[in-house]
Structure formats: C-alpha cells, structure tokens
Design an enzyme around this catalytic site. Structure first.
Site, PDB file in Angstrom:
ATOM      1  N   LYS A   1     -43.355   6.630  -6.132  1.00  0.00           N
ATOM      2  CA  LYS A   1     -42.952   6.022  -7.415  1.00  0.00           C
ATOM      3  C   LYS A   1     -44.186   5.883  -8.293  1.00  0.00           C
ATOM      4  O   LYS A   1     -45.266   6.291  -7.892  1.00  0.00           O
ATOM      5  CB  LYS A   1     -42.232   4.688  -7.192  1.00  0.00           C
ATOM      6  CG  LYS A   1     -43.025   3.620  -6.459  1.00  0.00           C
ATOM      7  CD  LYS A   1     -42.147   2.361  -6.269  1.00  0.00           C
ATOM      8  CE  LYS A   1     -42.933   1.248  -5.634  1.00  0.00           C
ATOM      9  NZ  LYS A   1     -42.145   0.119  -5.185  1.00  0.00           N
TER      10      LYS A   1
ATOM     11  N   HIS B   1     -49.503  -9.246   2.329  1.00  0.00           N
ATOM     12  CA  HIS B   1     -49.492  -8.069   3.210  1.00  0.00           C
ATOM     13  C   HIS B   1     -50.483  -8.255   4.358  1.00  0.00           C
ATOM     14  O   HIS B   1     -50.187  -7.926   5.505  1.00  0.00           O
ATOM     15  CB  HIS B   1     -49.939  -6.810   2.442  1.00  0.00           C
ATOM     16  CG  HIS B   1     -49.025  -6.377   1.348  1.00  0.00           C
ATOM     17  ND1 HIS B   1     -49.472  -6.160   0.061  1.00  0.00           N
ATOM     18  CD2 HIS B   1     -47.699  -6.089   1.337  1.00  0.00           C
ATOM     19  CE1 HIS B   1     -48.456  -5.745  -0.690  1.00  0.00           C
ATOM     20  NE2 HIS B   1     -47.368  -5.700   0.057  1.00  0.00           N
TER      21      HIS B   1
ATOM     22  N   ARG C   1     -39.800 -11.891   2.550  1.00  0.00           N
ATOM     23  CA  ARG C   1     -40.225 -13.119   1.867  1.00  0.00           C
ATOM     24  C   ARG C   1     -39.071 -14.082   1.628  1.00  0.00           C
ATOM     25  O   ARG C   1     -39.185 -15.263   1.853  1.00  0.00           O
ATOM     26  CB  ARG C   1     -40.879 -12.768   0.519  1.00  0.00           C
ATOM     27  CG  ARG C   1     -42.236 -12.125   0.673  1.00  0.00           C
ATOM     28  CD  ARG C   1     -42.660 -11.456  -0.588  1.00  0.00           C
ATOM     29  NE  ARG C   1     -41.708 -10.409  -0.954  1.00  0.00           N
ATOM     30  CZ  ARG C   1     -41.909  -9.497  -1.886  1.00  0.00           C
ATOM     31  NH1 ARG C   1     -43.011  -9.514  -2.589  1.00  0.00           N
ATOM     32  NH2 ARG C   1     -41.000  -8.586  -2.140  1.00  0.00           N
TER      33      ARG C   1
ATOM     34  N   SER D   1     -47.099  -7.564  -5.124  1.00  0.00           N
ATOM     35  CA  SER D   1     -48.083  -6.773  -5.872  1.00  0.00           C
ATOM     36  C   SER D   1     -47.762  -6.820  -7.362  1.00  0.00           C
ATOM     37  O   SER D   1     -48.666  -6.903  -8.197  1.00  0.00           O
ATOM     38  CB  SER D   1     -48.067  -5.313  -5.399  1.00  0.00           C
ATOM     39  OG  SER D   1     -48.347  -5.238  -4.030  1.00  0.00           O
TER      40      SER D   1
HETATM   41  O1  PNS Z   1     -43.930  -1.746  -0.613  1.00  0.00           O
HETATM   42  P1  PNS Z   1     -42.579  -1.127  -0.898  1.00  0.00           P
HETATM   43  O2  PNS Z   1     -42.554  -0.500  -2.270  1.00  0.00           O
HETATM   44  O3  PNS Z   1     -41.445  -2.086  -0.660  1.00  0.00           O
HETATM   45  O4  PNS Z   1     -42.416   0.055   0.171  1.00  0.00           O
HETATM   46  C1  PNS Z   1     -41.283   0.856   0.185  1.00  0.00           C
HETATM   47  C2  PNS Z   1     -41.455   1.989   1.203  1.00  0.00           C
HETATM   48  C3  PNS Z   1     -42.652   2.838   0.847  1.00  0.00           C
HETATM   49  C4  PNS Z   1     -41.629   1.395   2.584  1.00  0.00           C
HETATM   50  C5  PNS Z   1     -40.156   2.820   1.163  1.00  0.00           C
HETATM   51  O5  PNS Z   1     -39.867   3.224  -0.141  1.00  0.00           O
HETATM   52  C6  PNS Z   1     -40.225   4.035   2.076  1.00  0.00           C
HETATM   53  O6  PNS Z   1     -40.064   3.919   3.274  1.00  0.00           O
HETATM   54  N1  PNS Z   1     -40.495   5.208   1.477  1.00  0.00           N
HETATM   55  C7  PNS Z   1     -40.631   6.447   2.179  1.00  0.00           C
HETATM   56  C8  PNS Z   1     -39.439   7.358   1.917  1.00  0.00           C
HETATM   57  C9  PNS Z   1     -38.333   7.061   2.901  1.00  0.00           C
HETATM   58  O7  PNS Z   1     -38.492   7.138   4.092  1.00  0.00           O
HETATM   59  N2  PNS Z   1     -37.180   6.672   2.353  1.00  0.00           N
HETATM   60  C10 PNS Z   1     -36.040   6.331   3.159  1.00  0.00           C
HETATM   61  C11 PNS Z   1     -36.056   4.854   3.514  1.00  0.00           C
HETATM   62  S1  PNS Z   1     -34.500   4.256   3.057  1.00  0.00           S
END
Ligand code: PNS
Length: 165
Positions: free
Chosen positions: A47, A23, A96, A134
């Site tokens: 989550k 990151h 990745r 992570s």
């Molecule tokens: O590090 P991650 O778990 O891949 O991050 C995922 C994240 C937080 C970027 C994604 O779940 C997100 O954007 N969540 C916010 C809710 C949202 O906007 N959802 C619609 C996107 S499809």
C-alpha cells in the site's frame, strides 16, 4: 534471558510505517514465547507508505537491536507463502481494541484457508498502547505534537527529516 516457551519460528508481519513502541512491546513479548521471531515488513507494493521498505526495515532493526532472537526482514506477496518459506508455524499479530477485531478476524480466517497448518496468535496490546498506531504517530507528528515516548529516537529522527522534506 530465560529460555523461550517454544522452539518454533514465528512471523510478525506488518507495515511498520513506522514501527512504534506498541509494535516493539508486542514483538518483545513474542520473543519470550518463540525461539525465533521474524518481524516481516510488508513490501512497497502492499500500500502507500510514508517510508520505503528499506527505511522501515532500518527503523525496525534499530528498535529490535537488543533482542537476539528477532530478525527483521521484508516480504512481497502473501504472508503465508513467506511464513512457509521461513519454516514458521505461527503468525503473530497485536490486537489493540475491538475495532481491530473485524479486520484481523478476516485476515486470520483467509490465512487459515490458504495455509491451514499456520496459526495466527494474537497478543493483546498493553493498556498504555491501545490507542497507538503508526497513523496516529504520523498525524500528531505532522501537526507538531510530541511523539517522543511513542517511537524510538532513531524513528523520530527519520520522521523529523521527512517533515523537513
Ligand atoms: O500493519 P498492517 O498494515 O496491519 O499489516 C497488514 C499486513 C501487511 C500484515 C497484511 O496486509 C498482509 O498480510 N499483507 C500481505 C498480503 C497477504 O498475505 N494478504 C492476505 C492476508 S488476508
């Protein structure tokens, strides 16, 4: 530090549970492209996380402390709403491997439906970090493996503390 290519604001969203060197490498490169990068930690409602949003922010702030144009913040709800409120034009994501592609494609397309003015820009992970996540850091650490080159010393401390209970 050379001037960034764009004066725009970019948001780099994620769980960062915890932030890894992968990151950090992505956000460092983003900071050379954009005037300001906001590393946006998804809130606790998103989550099940190992670390609270406060801890995840602390670890991200520590990791990014030497990069002046990165701010660390958290958000709840839709990332596009957060990005709009911050005046951002771009979402940054790291990619990745092909295995990331499907989920990222779905998110980028959904986000475009919700906010057509926002673009998602993908930065390819450096080869030495394509395996890194992570989840794998937490897994290997729980089993006693050495993760010292994969996270910052501060993050490692927090992982150690969590393992000690
Ligand atoms: O590090 P991650 O778990 O891949 O991050 C995922 C994240 C937080 C970027 C994604 O779940 C997100 O954007 N969540 C916010 C809710 C949202 O906007 N959802 C619609 C996107 S499809």
């Amino acid at each position: 530090m050379p001037e960034p290519v764009l004066q725009h604001i970019a948001v780099y969203p994620g769980s960062f549970d915890p932030i890894t060197m992968g990151h950090l490498e992505v956000v460092t490169r983003a900071s050379r492209l954009f005037g300001k990068v906001i590393l946006a930690v998804a809130g606790d409602a998103e989550k099940d996380h190992m670390f609270t949003v406060h801890e995840r922010i602390e670890m991200a702030r520590d990791a990014c402390r030497d990069i002046p144009n990165i701010a660390v913040d958290s958000f709840e709800g839709l990332v596009v709403d957060y990005a709009r409120a911050q005046g951002a034009q771009t979402l940054i994501k790291g990619l990745r491997a092909v295995s990331d592609f499907e989920r990222e494609m779905q998110m980028a397309t959904m986000n475009r439906q919700l906010a057509p003015e926002l673009d998602t820009l993908y930065l390819m992970a450096m080869p030495e970090y394509t395996f890194l996540s992570s989840s794998i850091v937490k897994h290997v650490h729980q089993l006693g493996g050495d993760i010292s080159r994969l996270v910052t010393p501060f993050t490692r401390q927090l992982l150690d503390r969590r393992l000690e209970g």
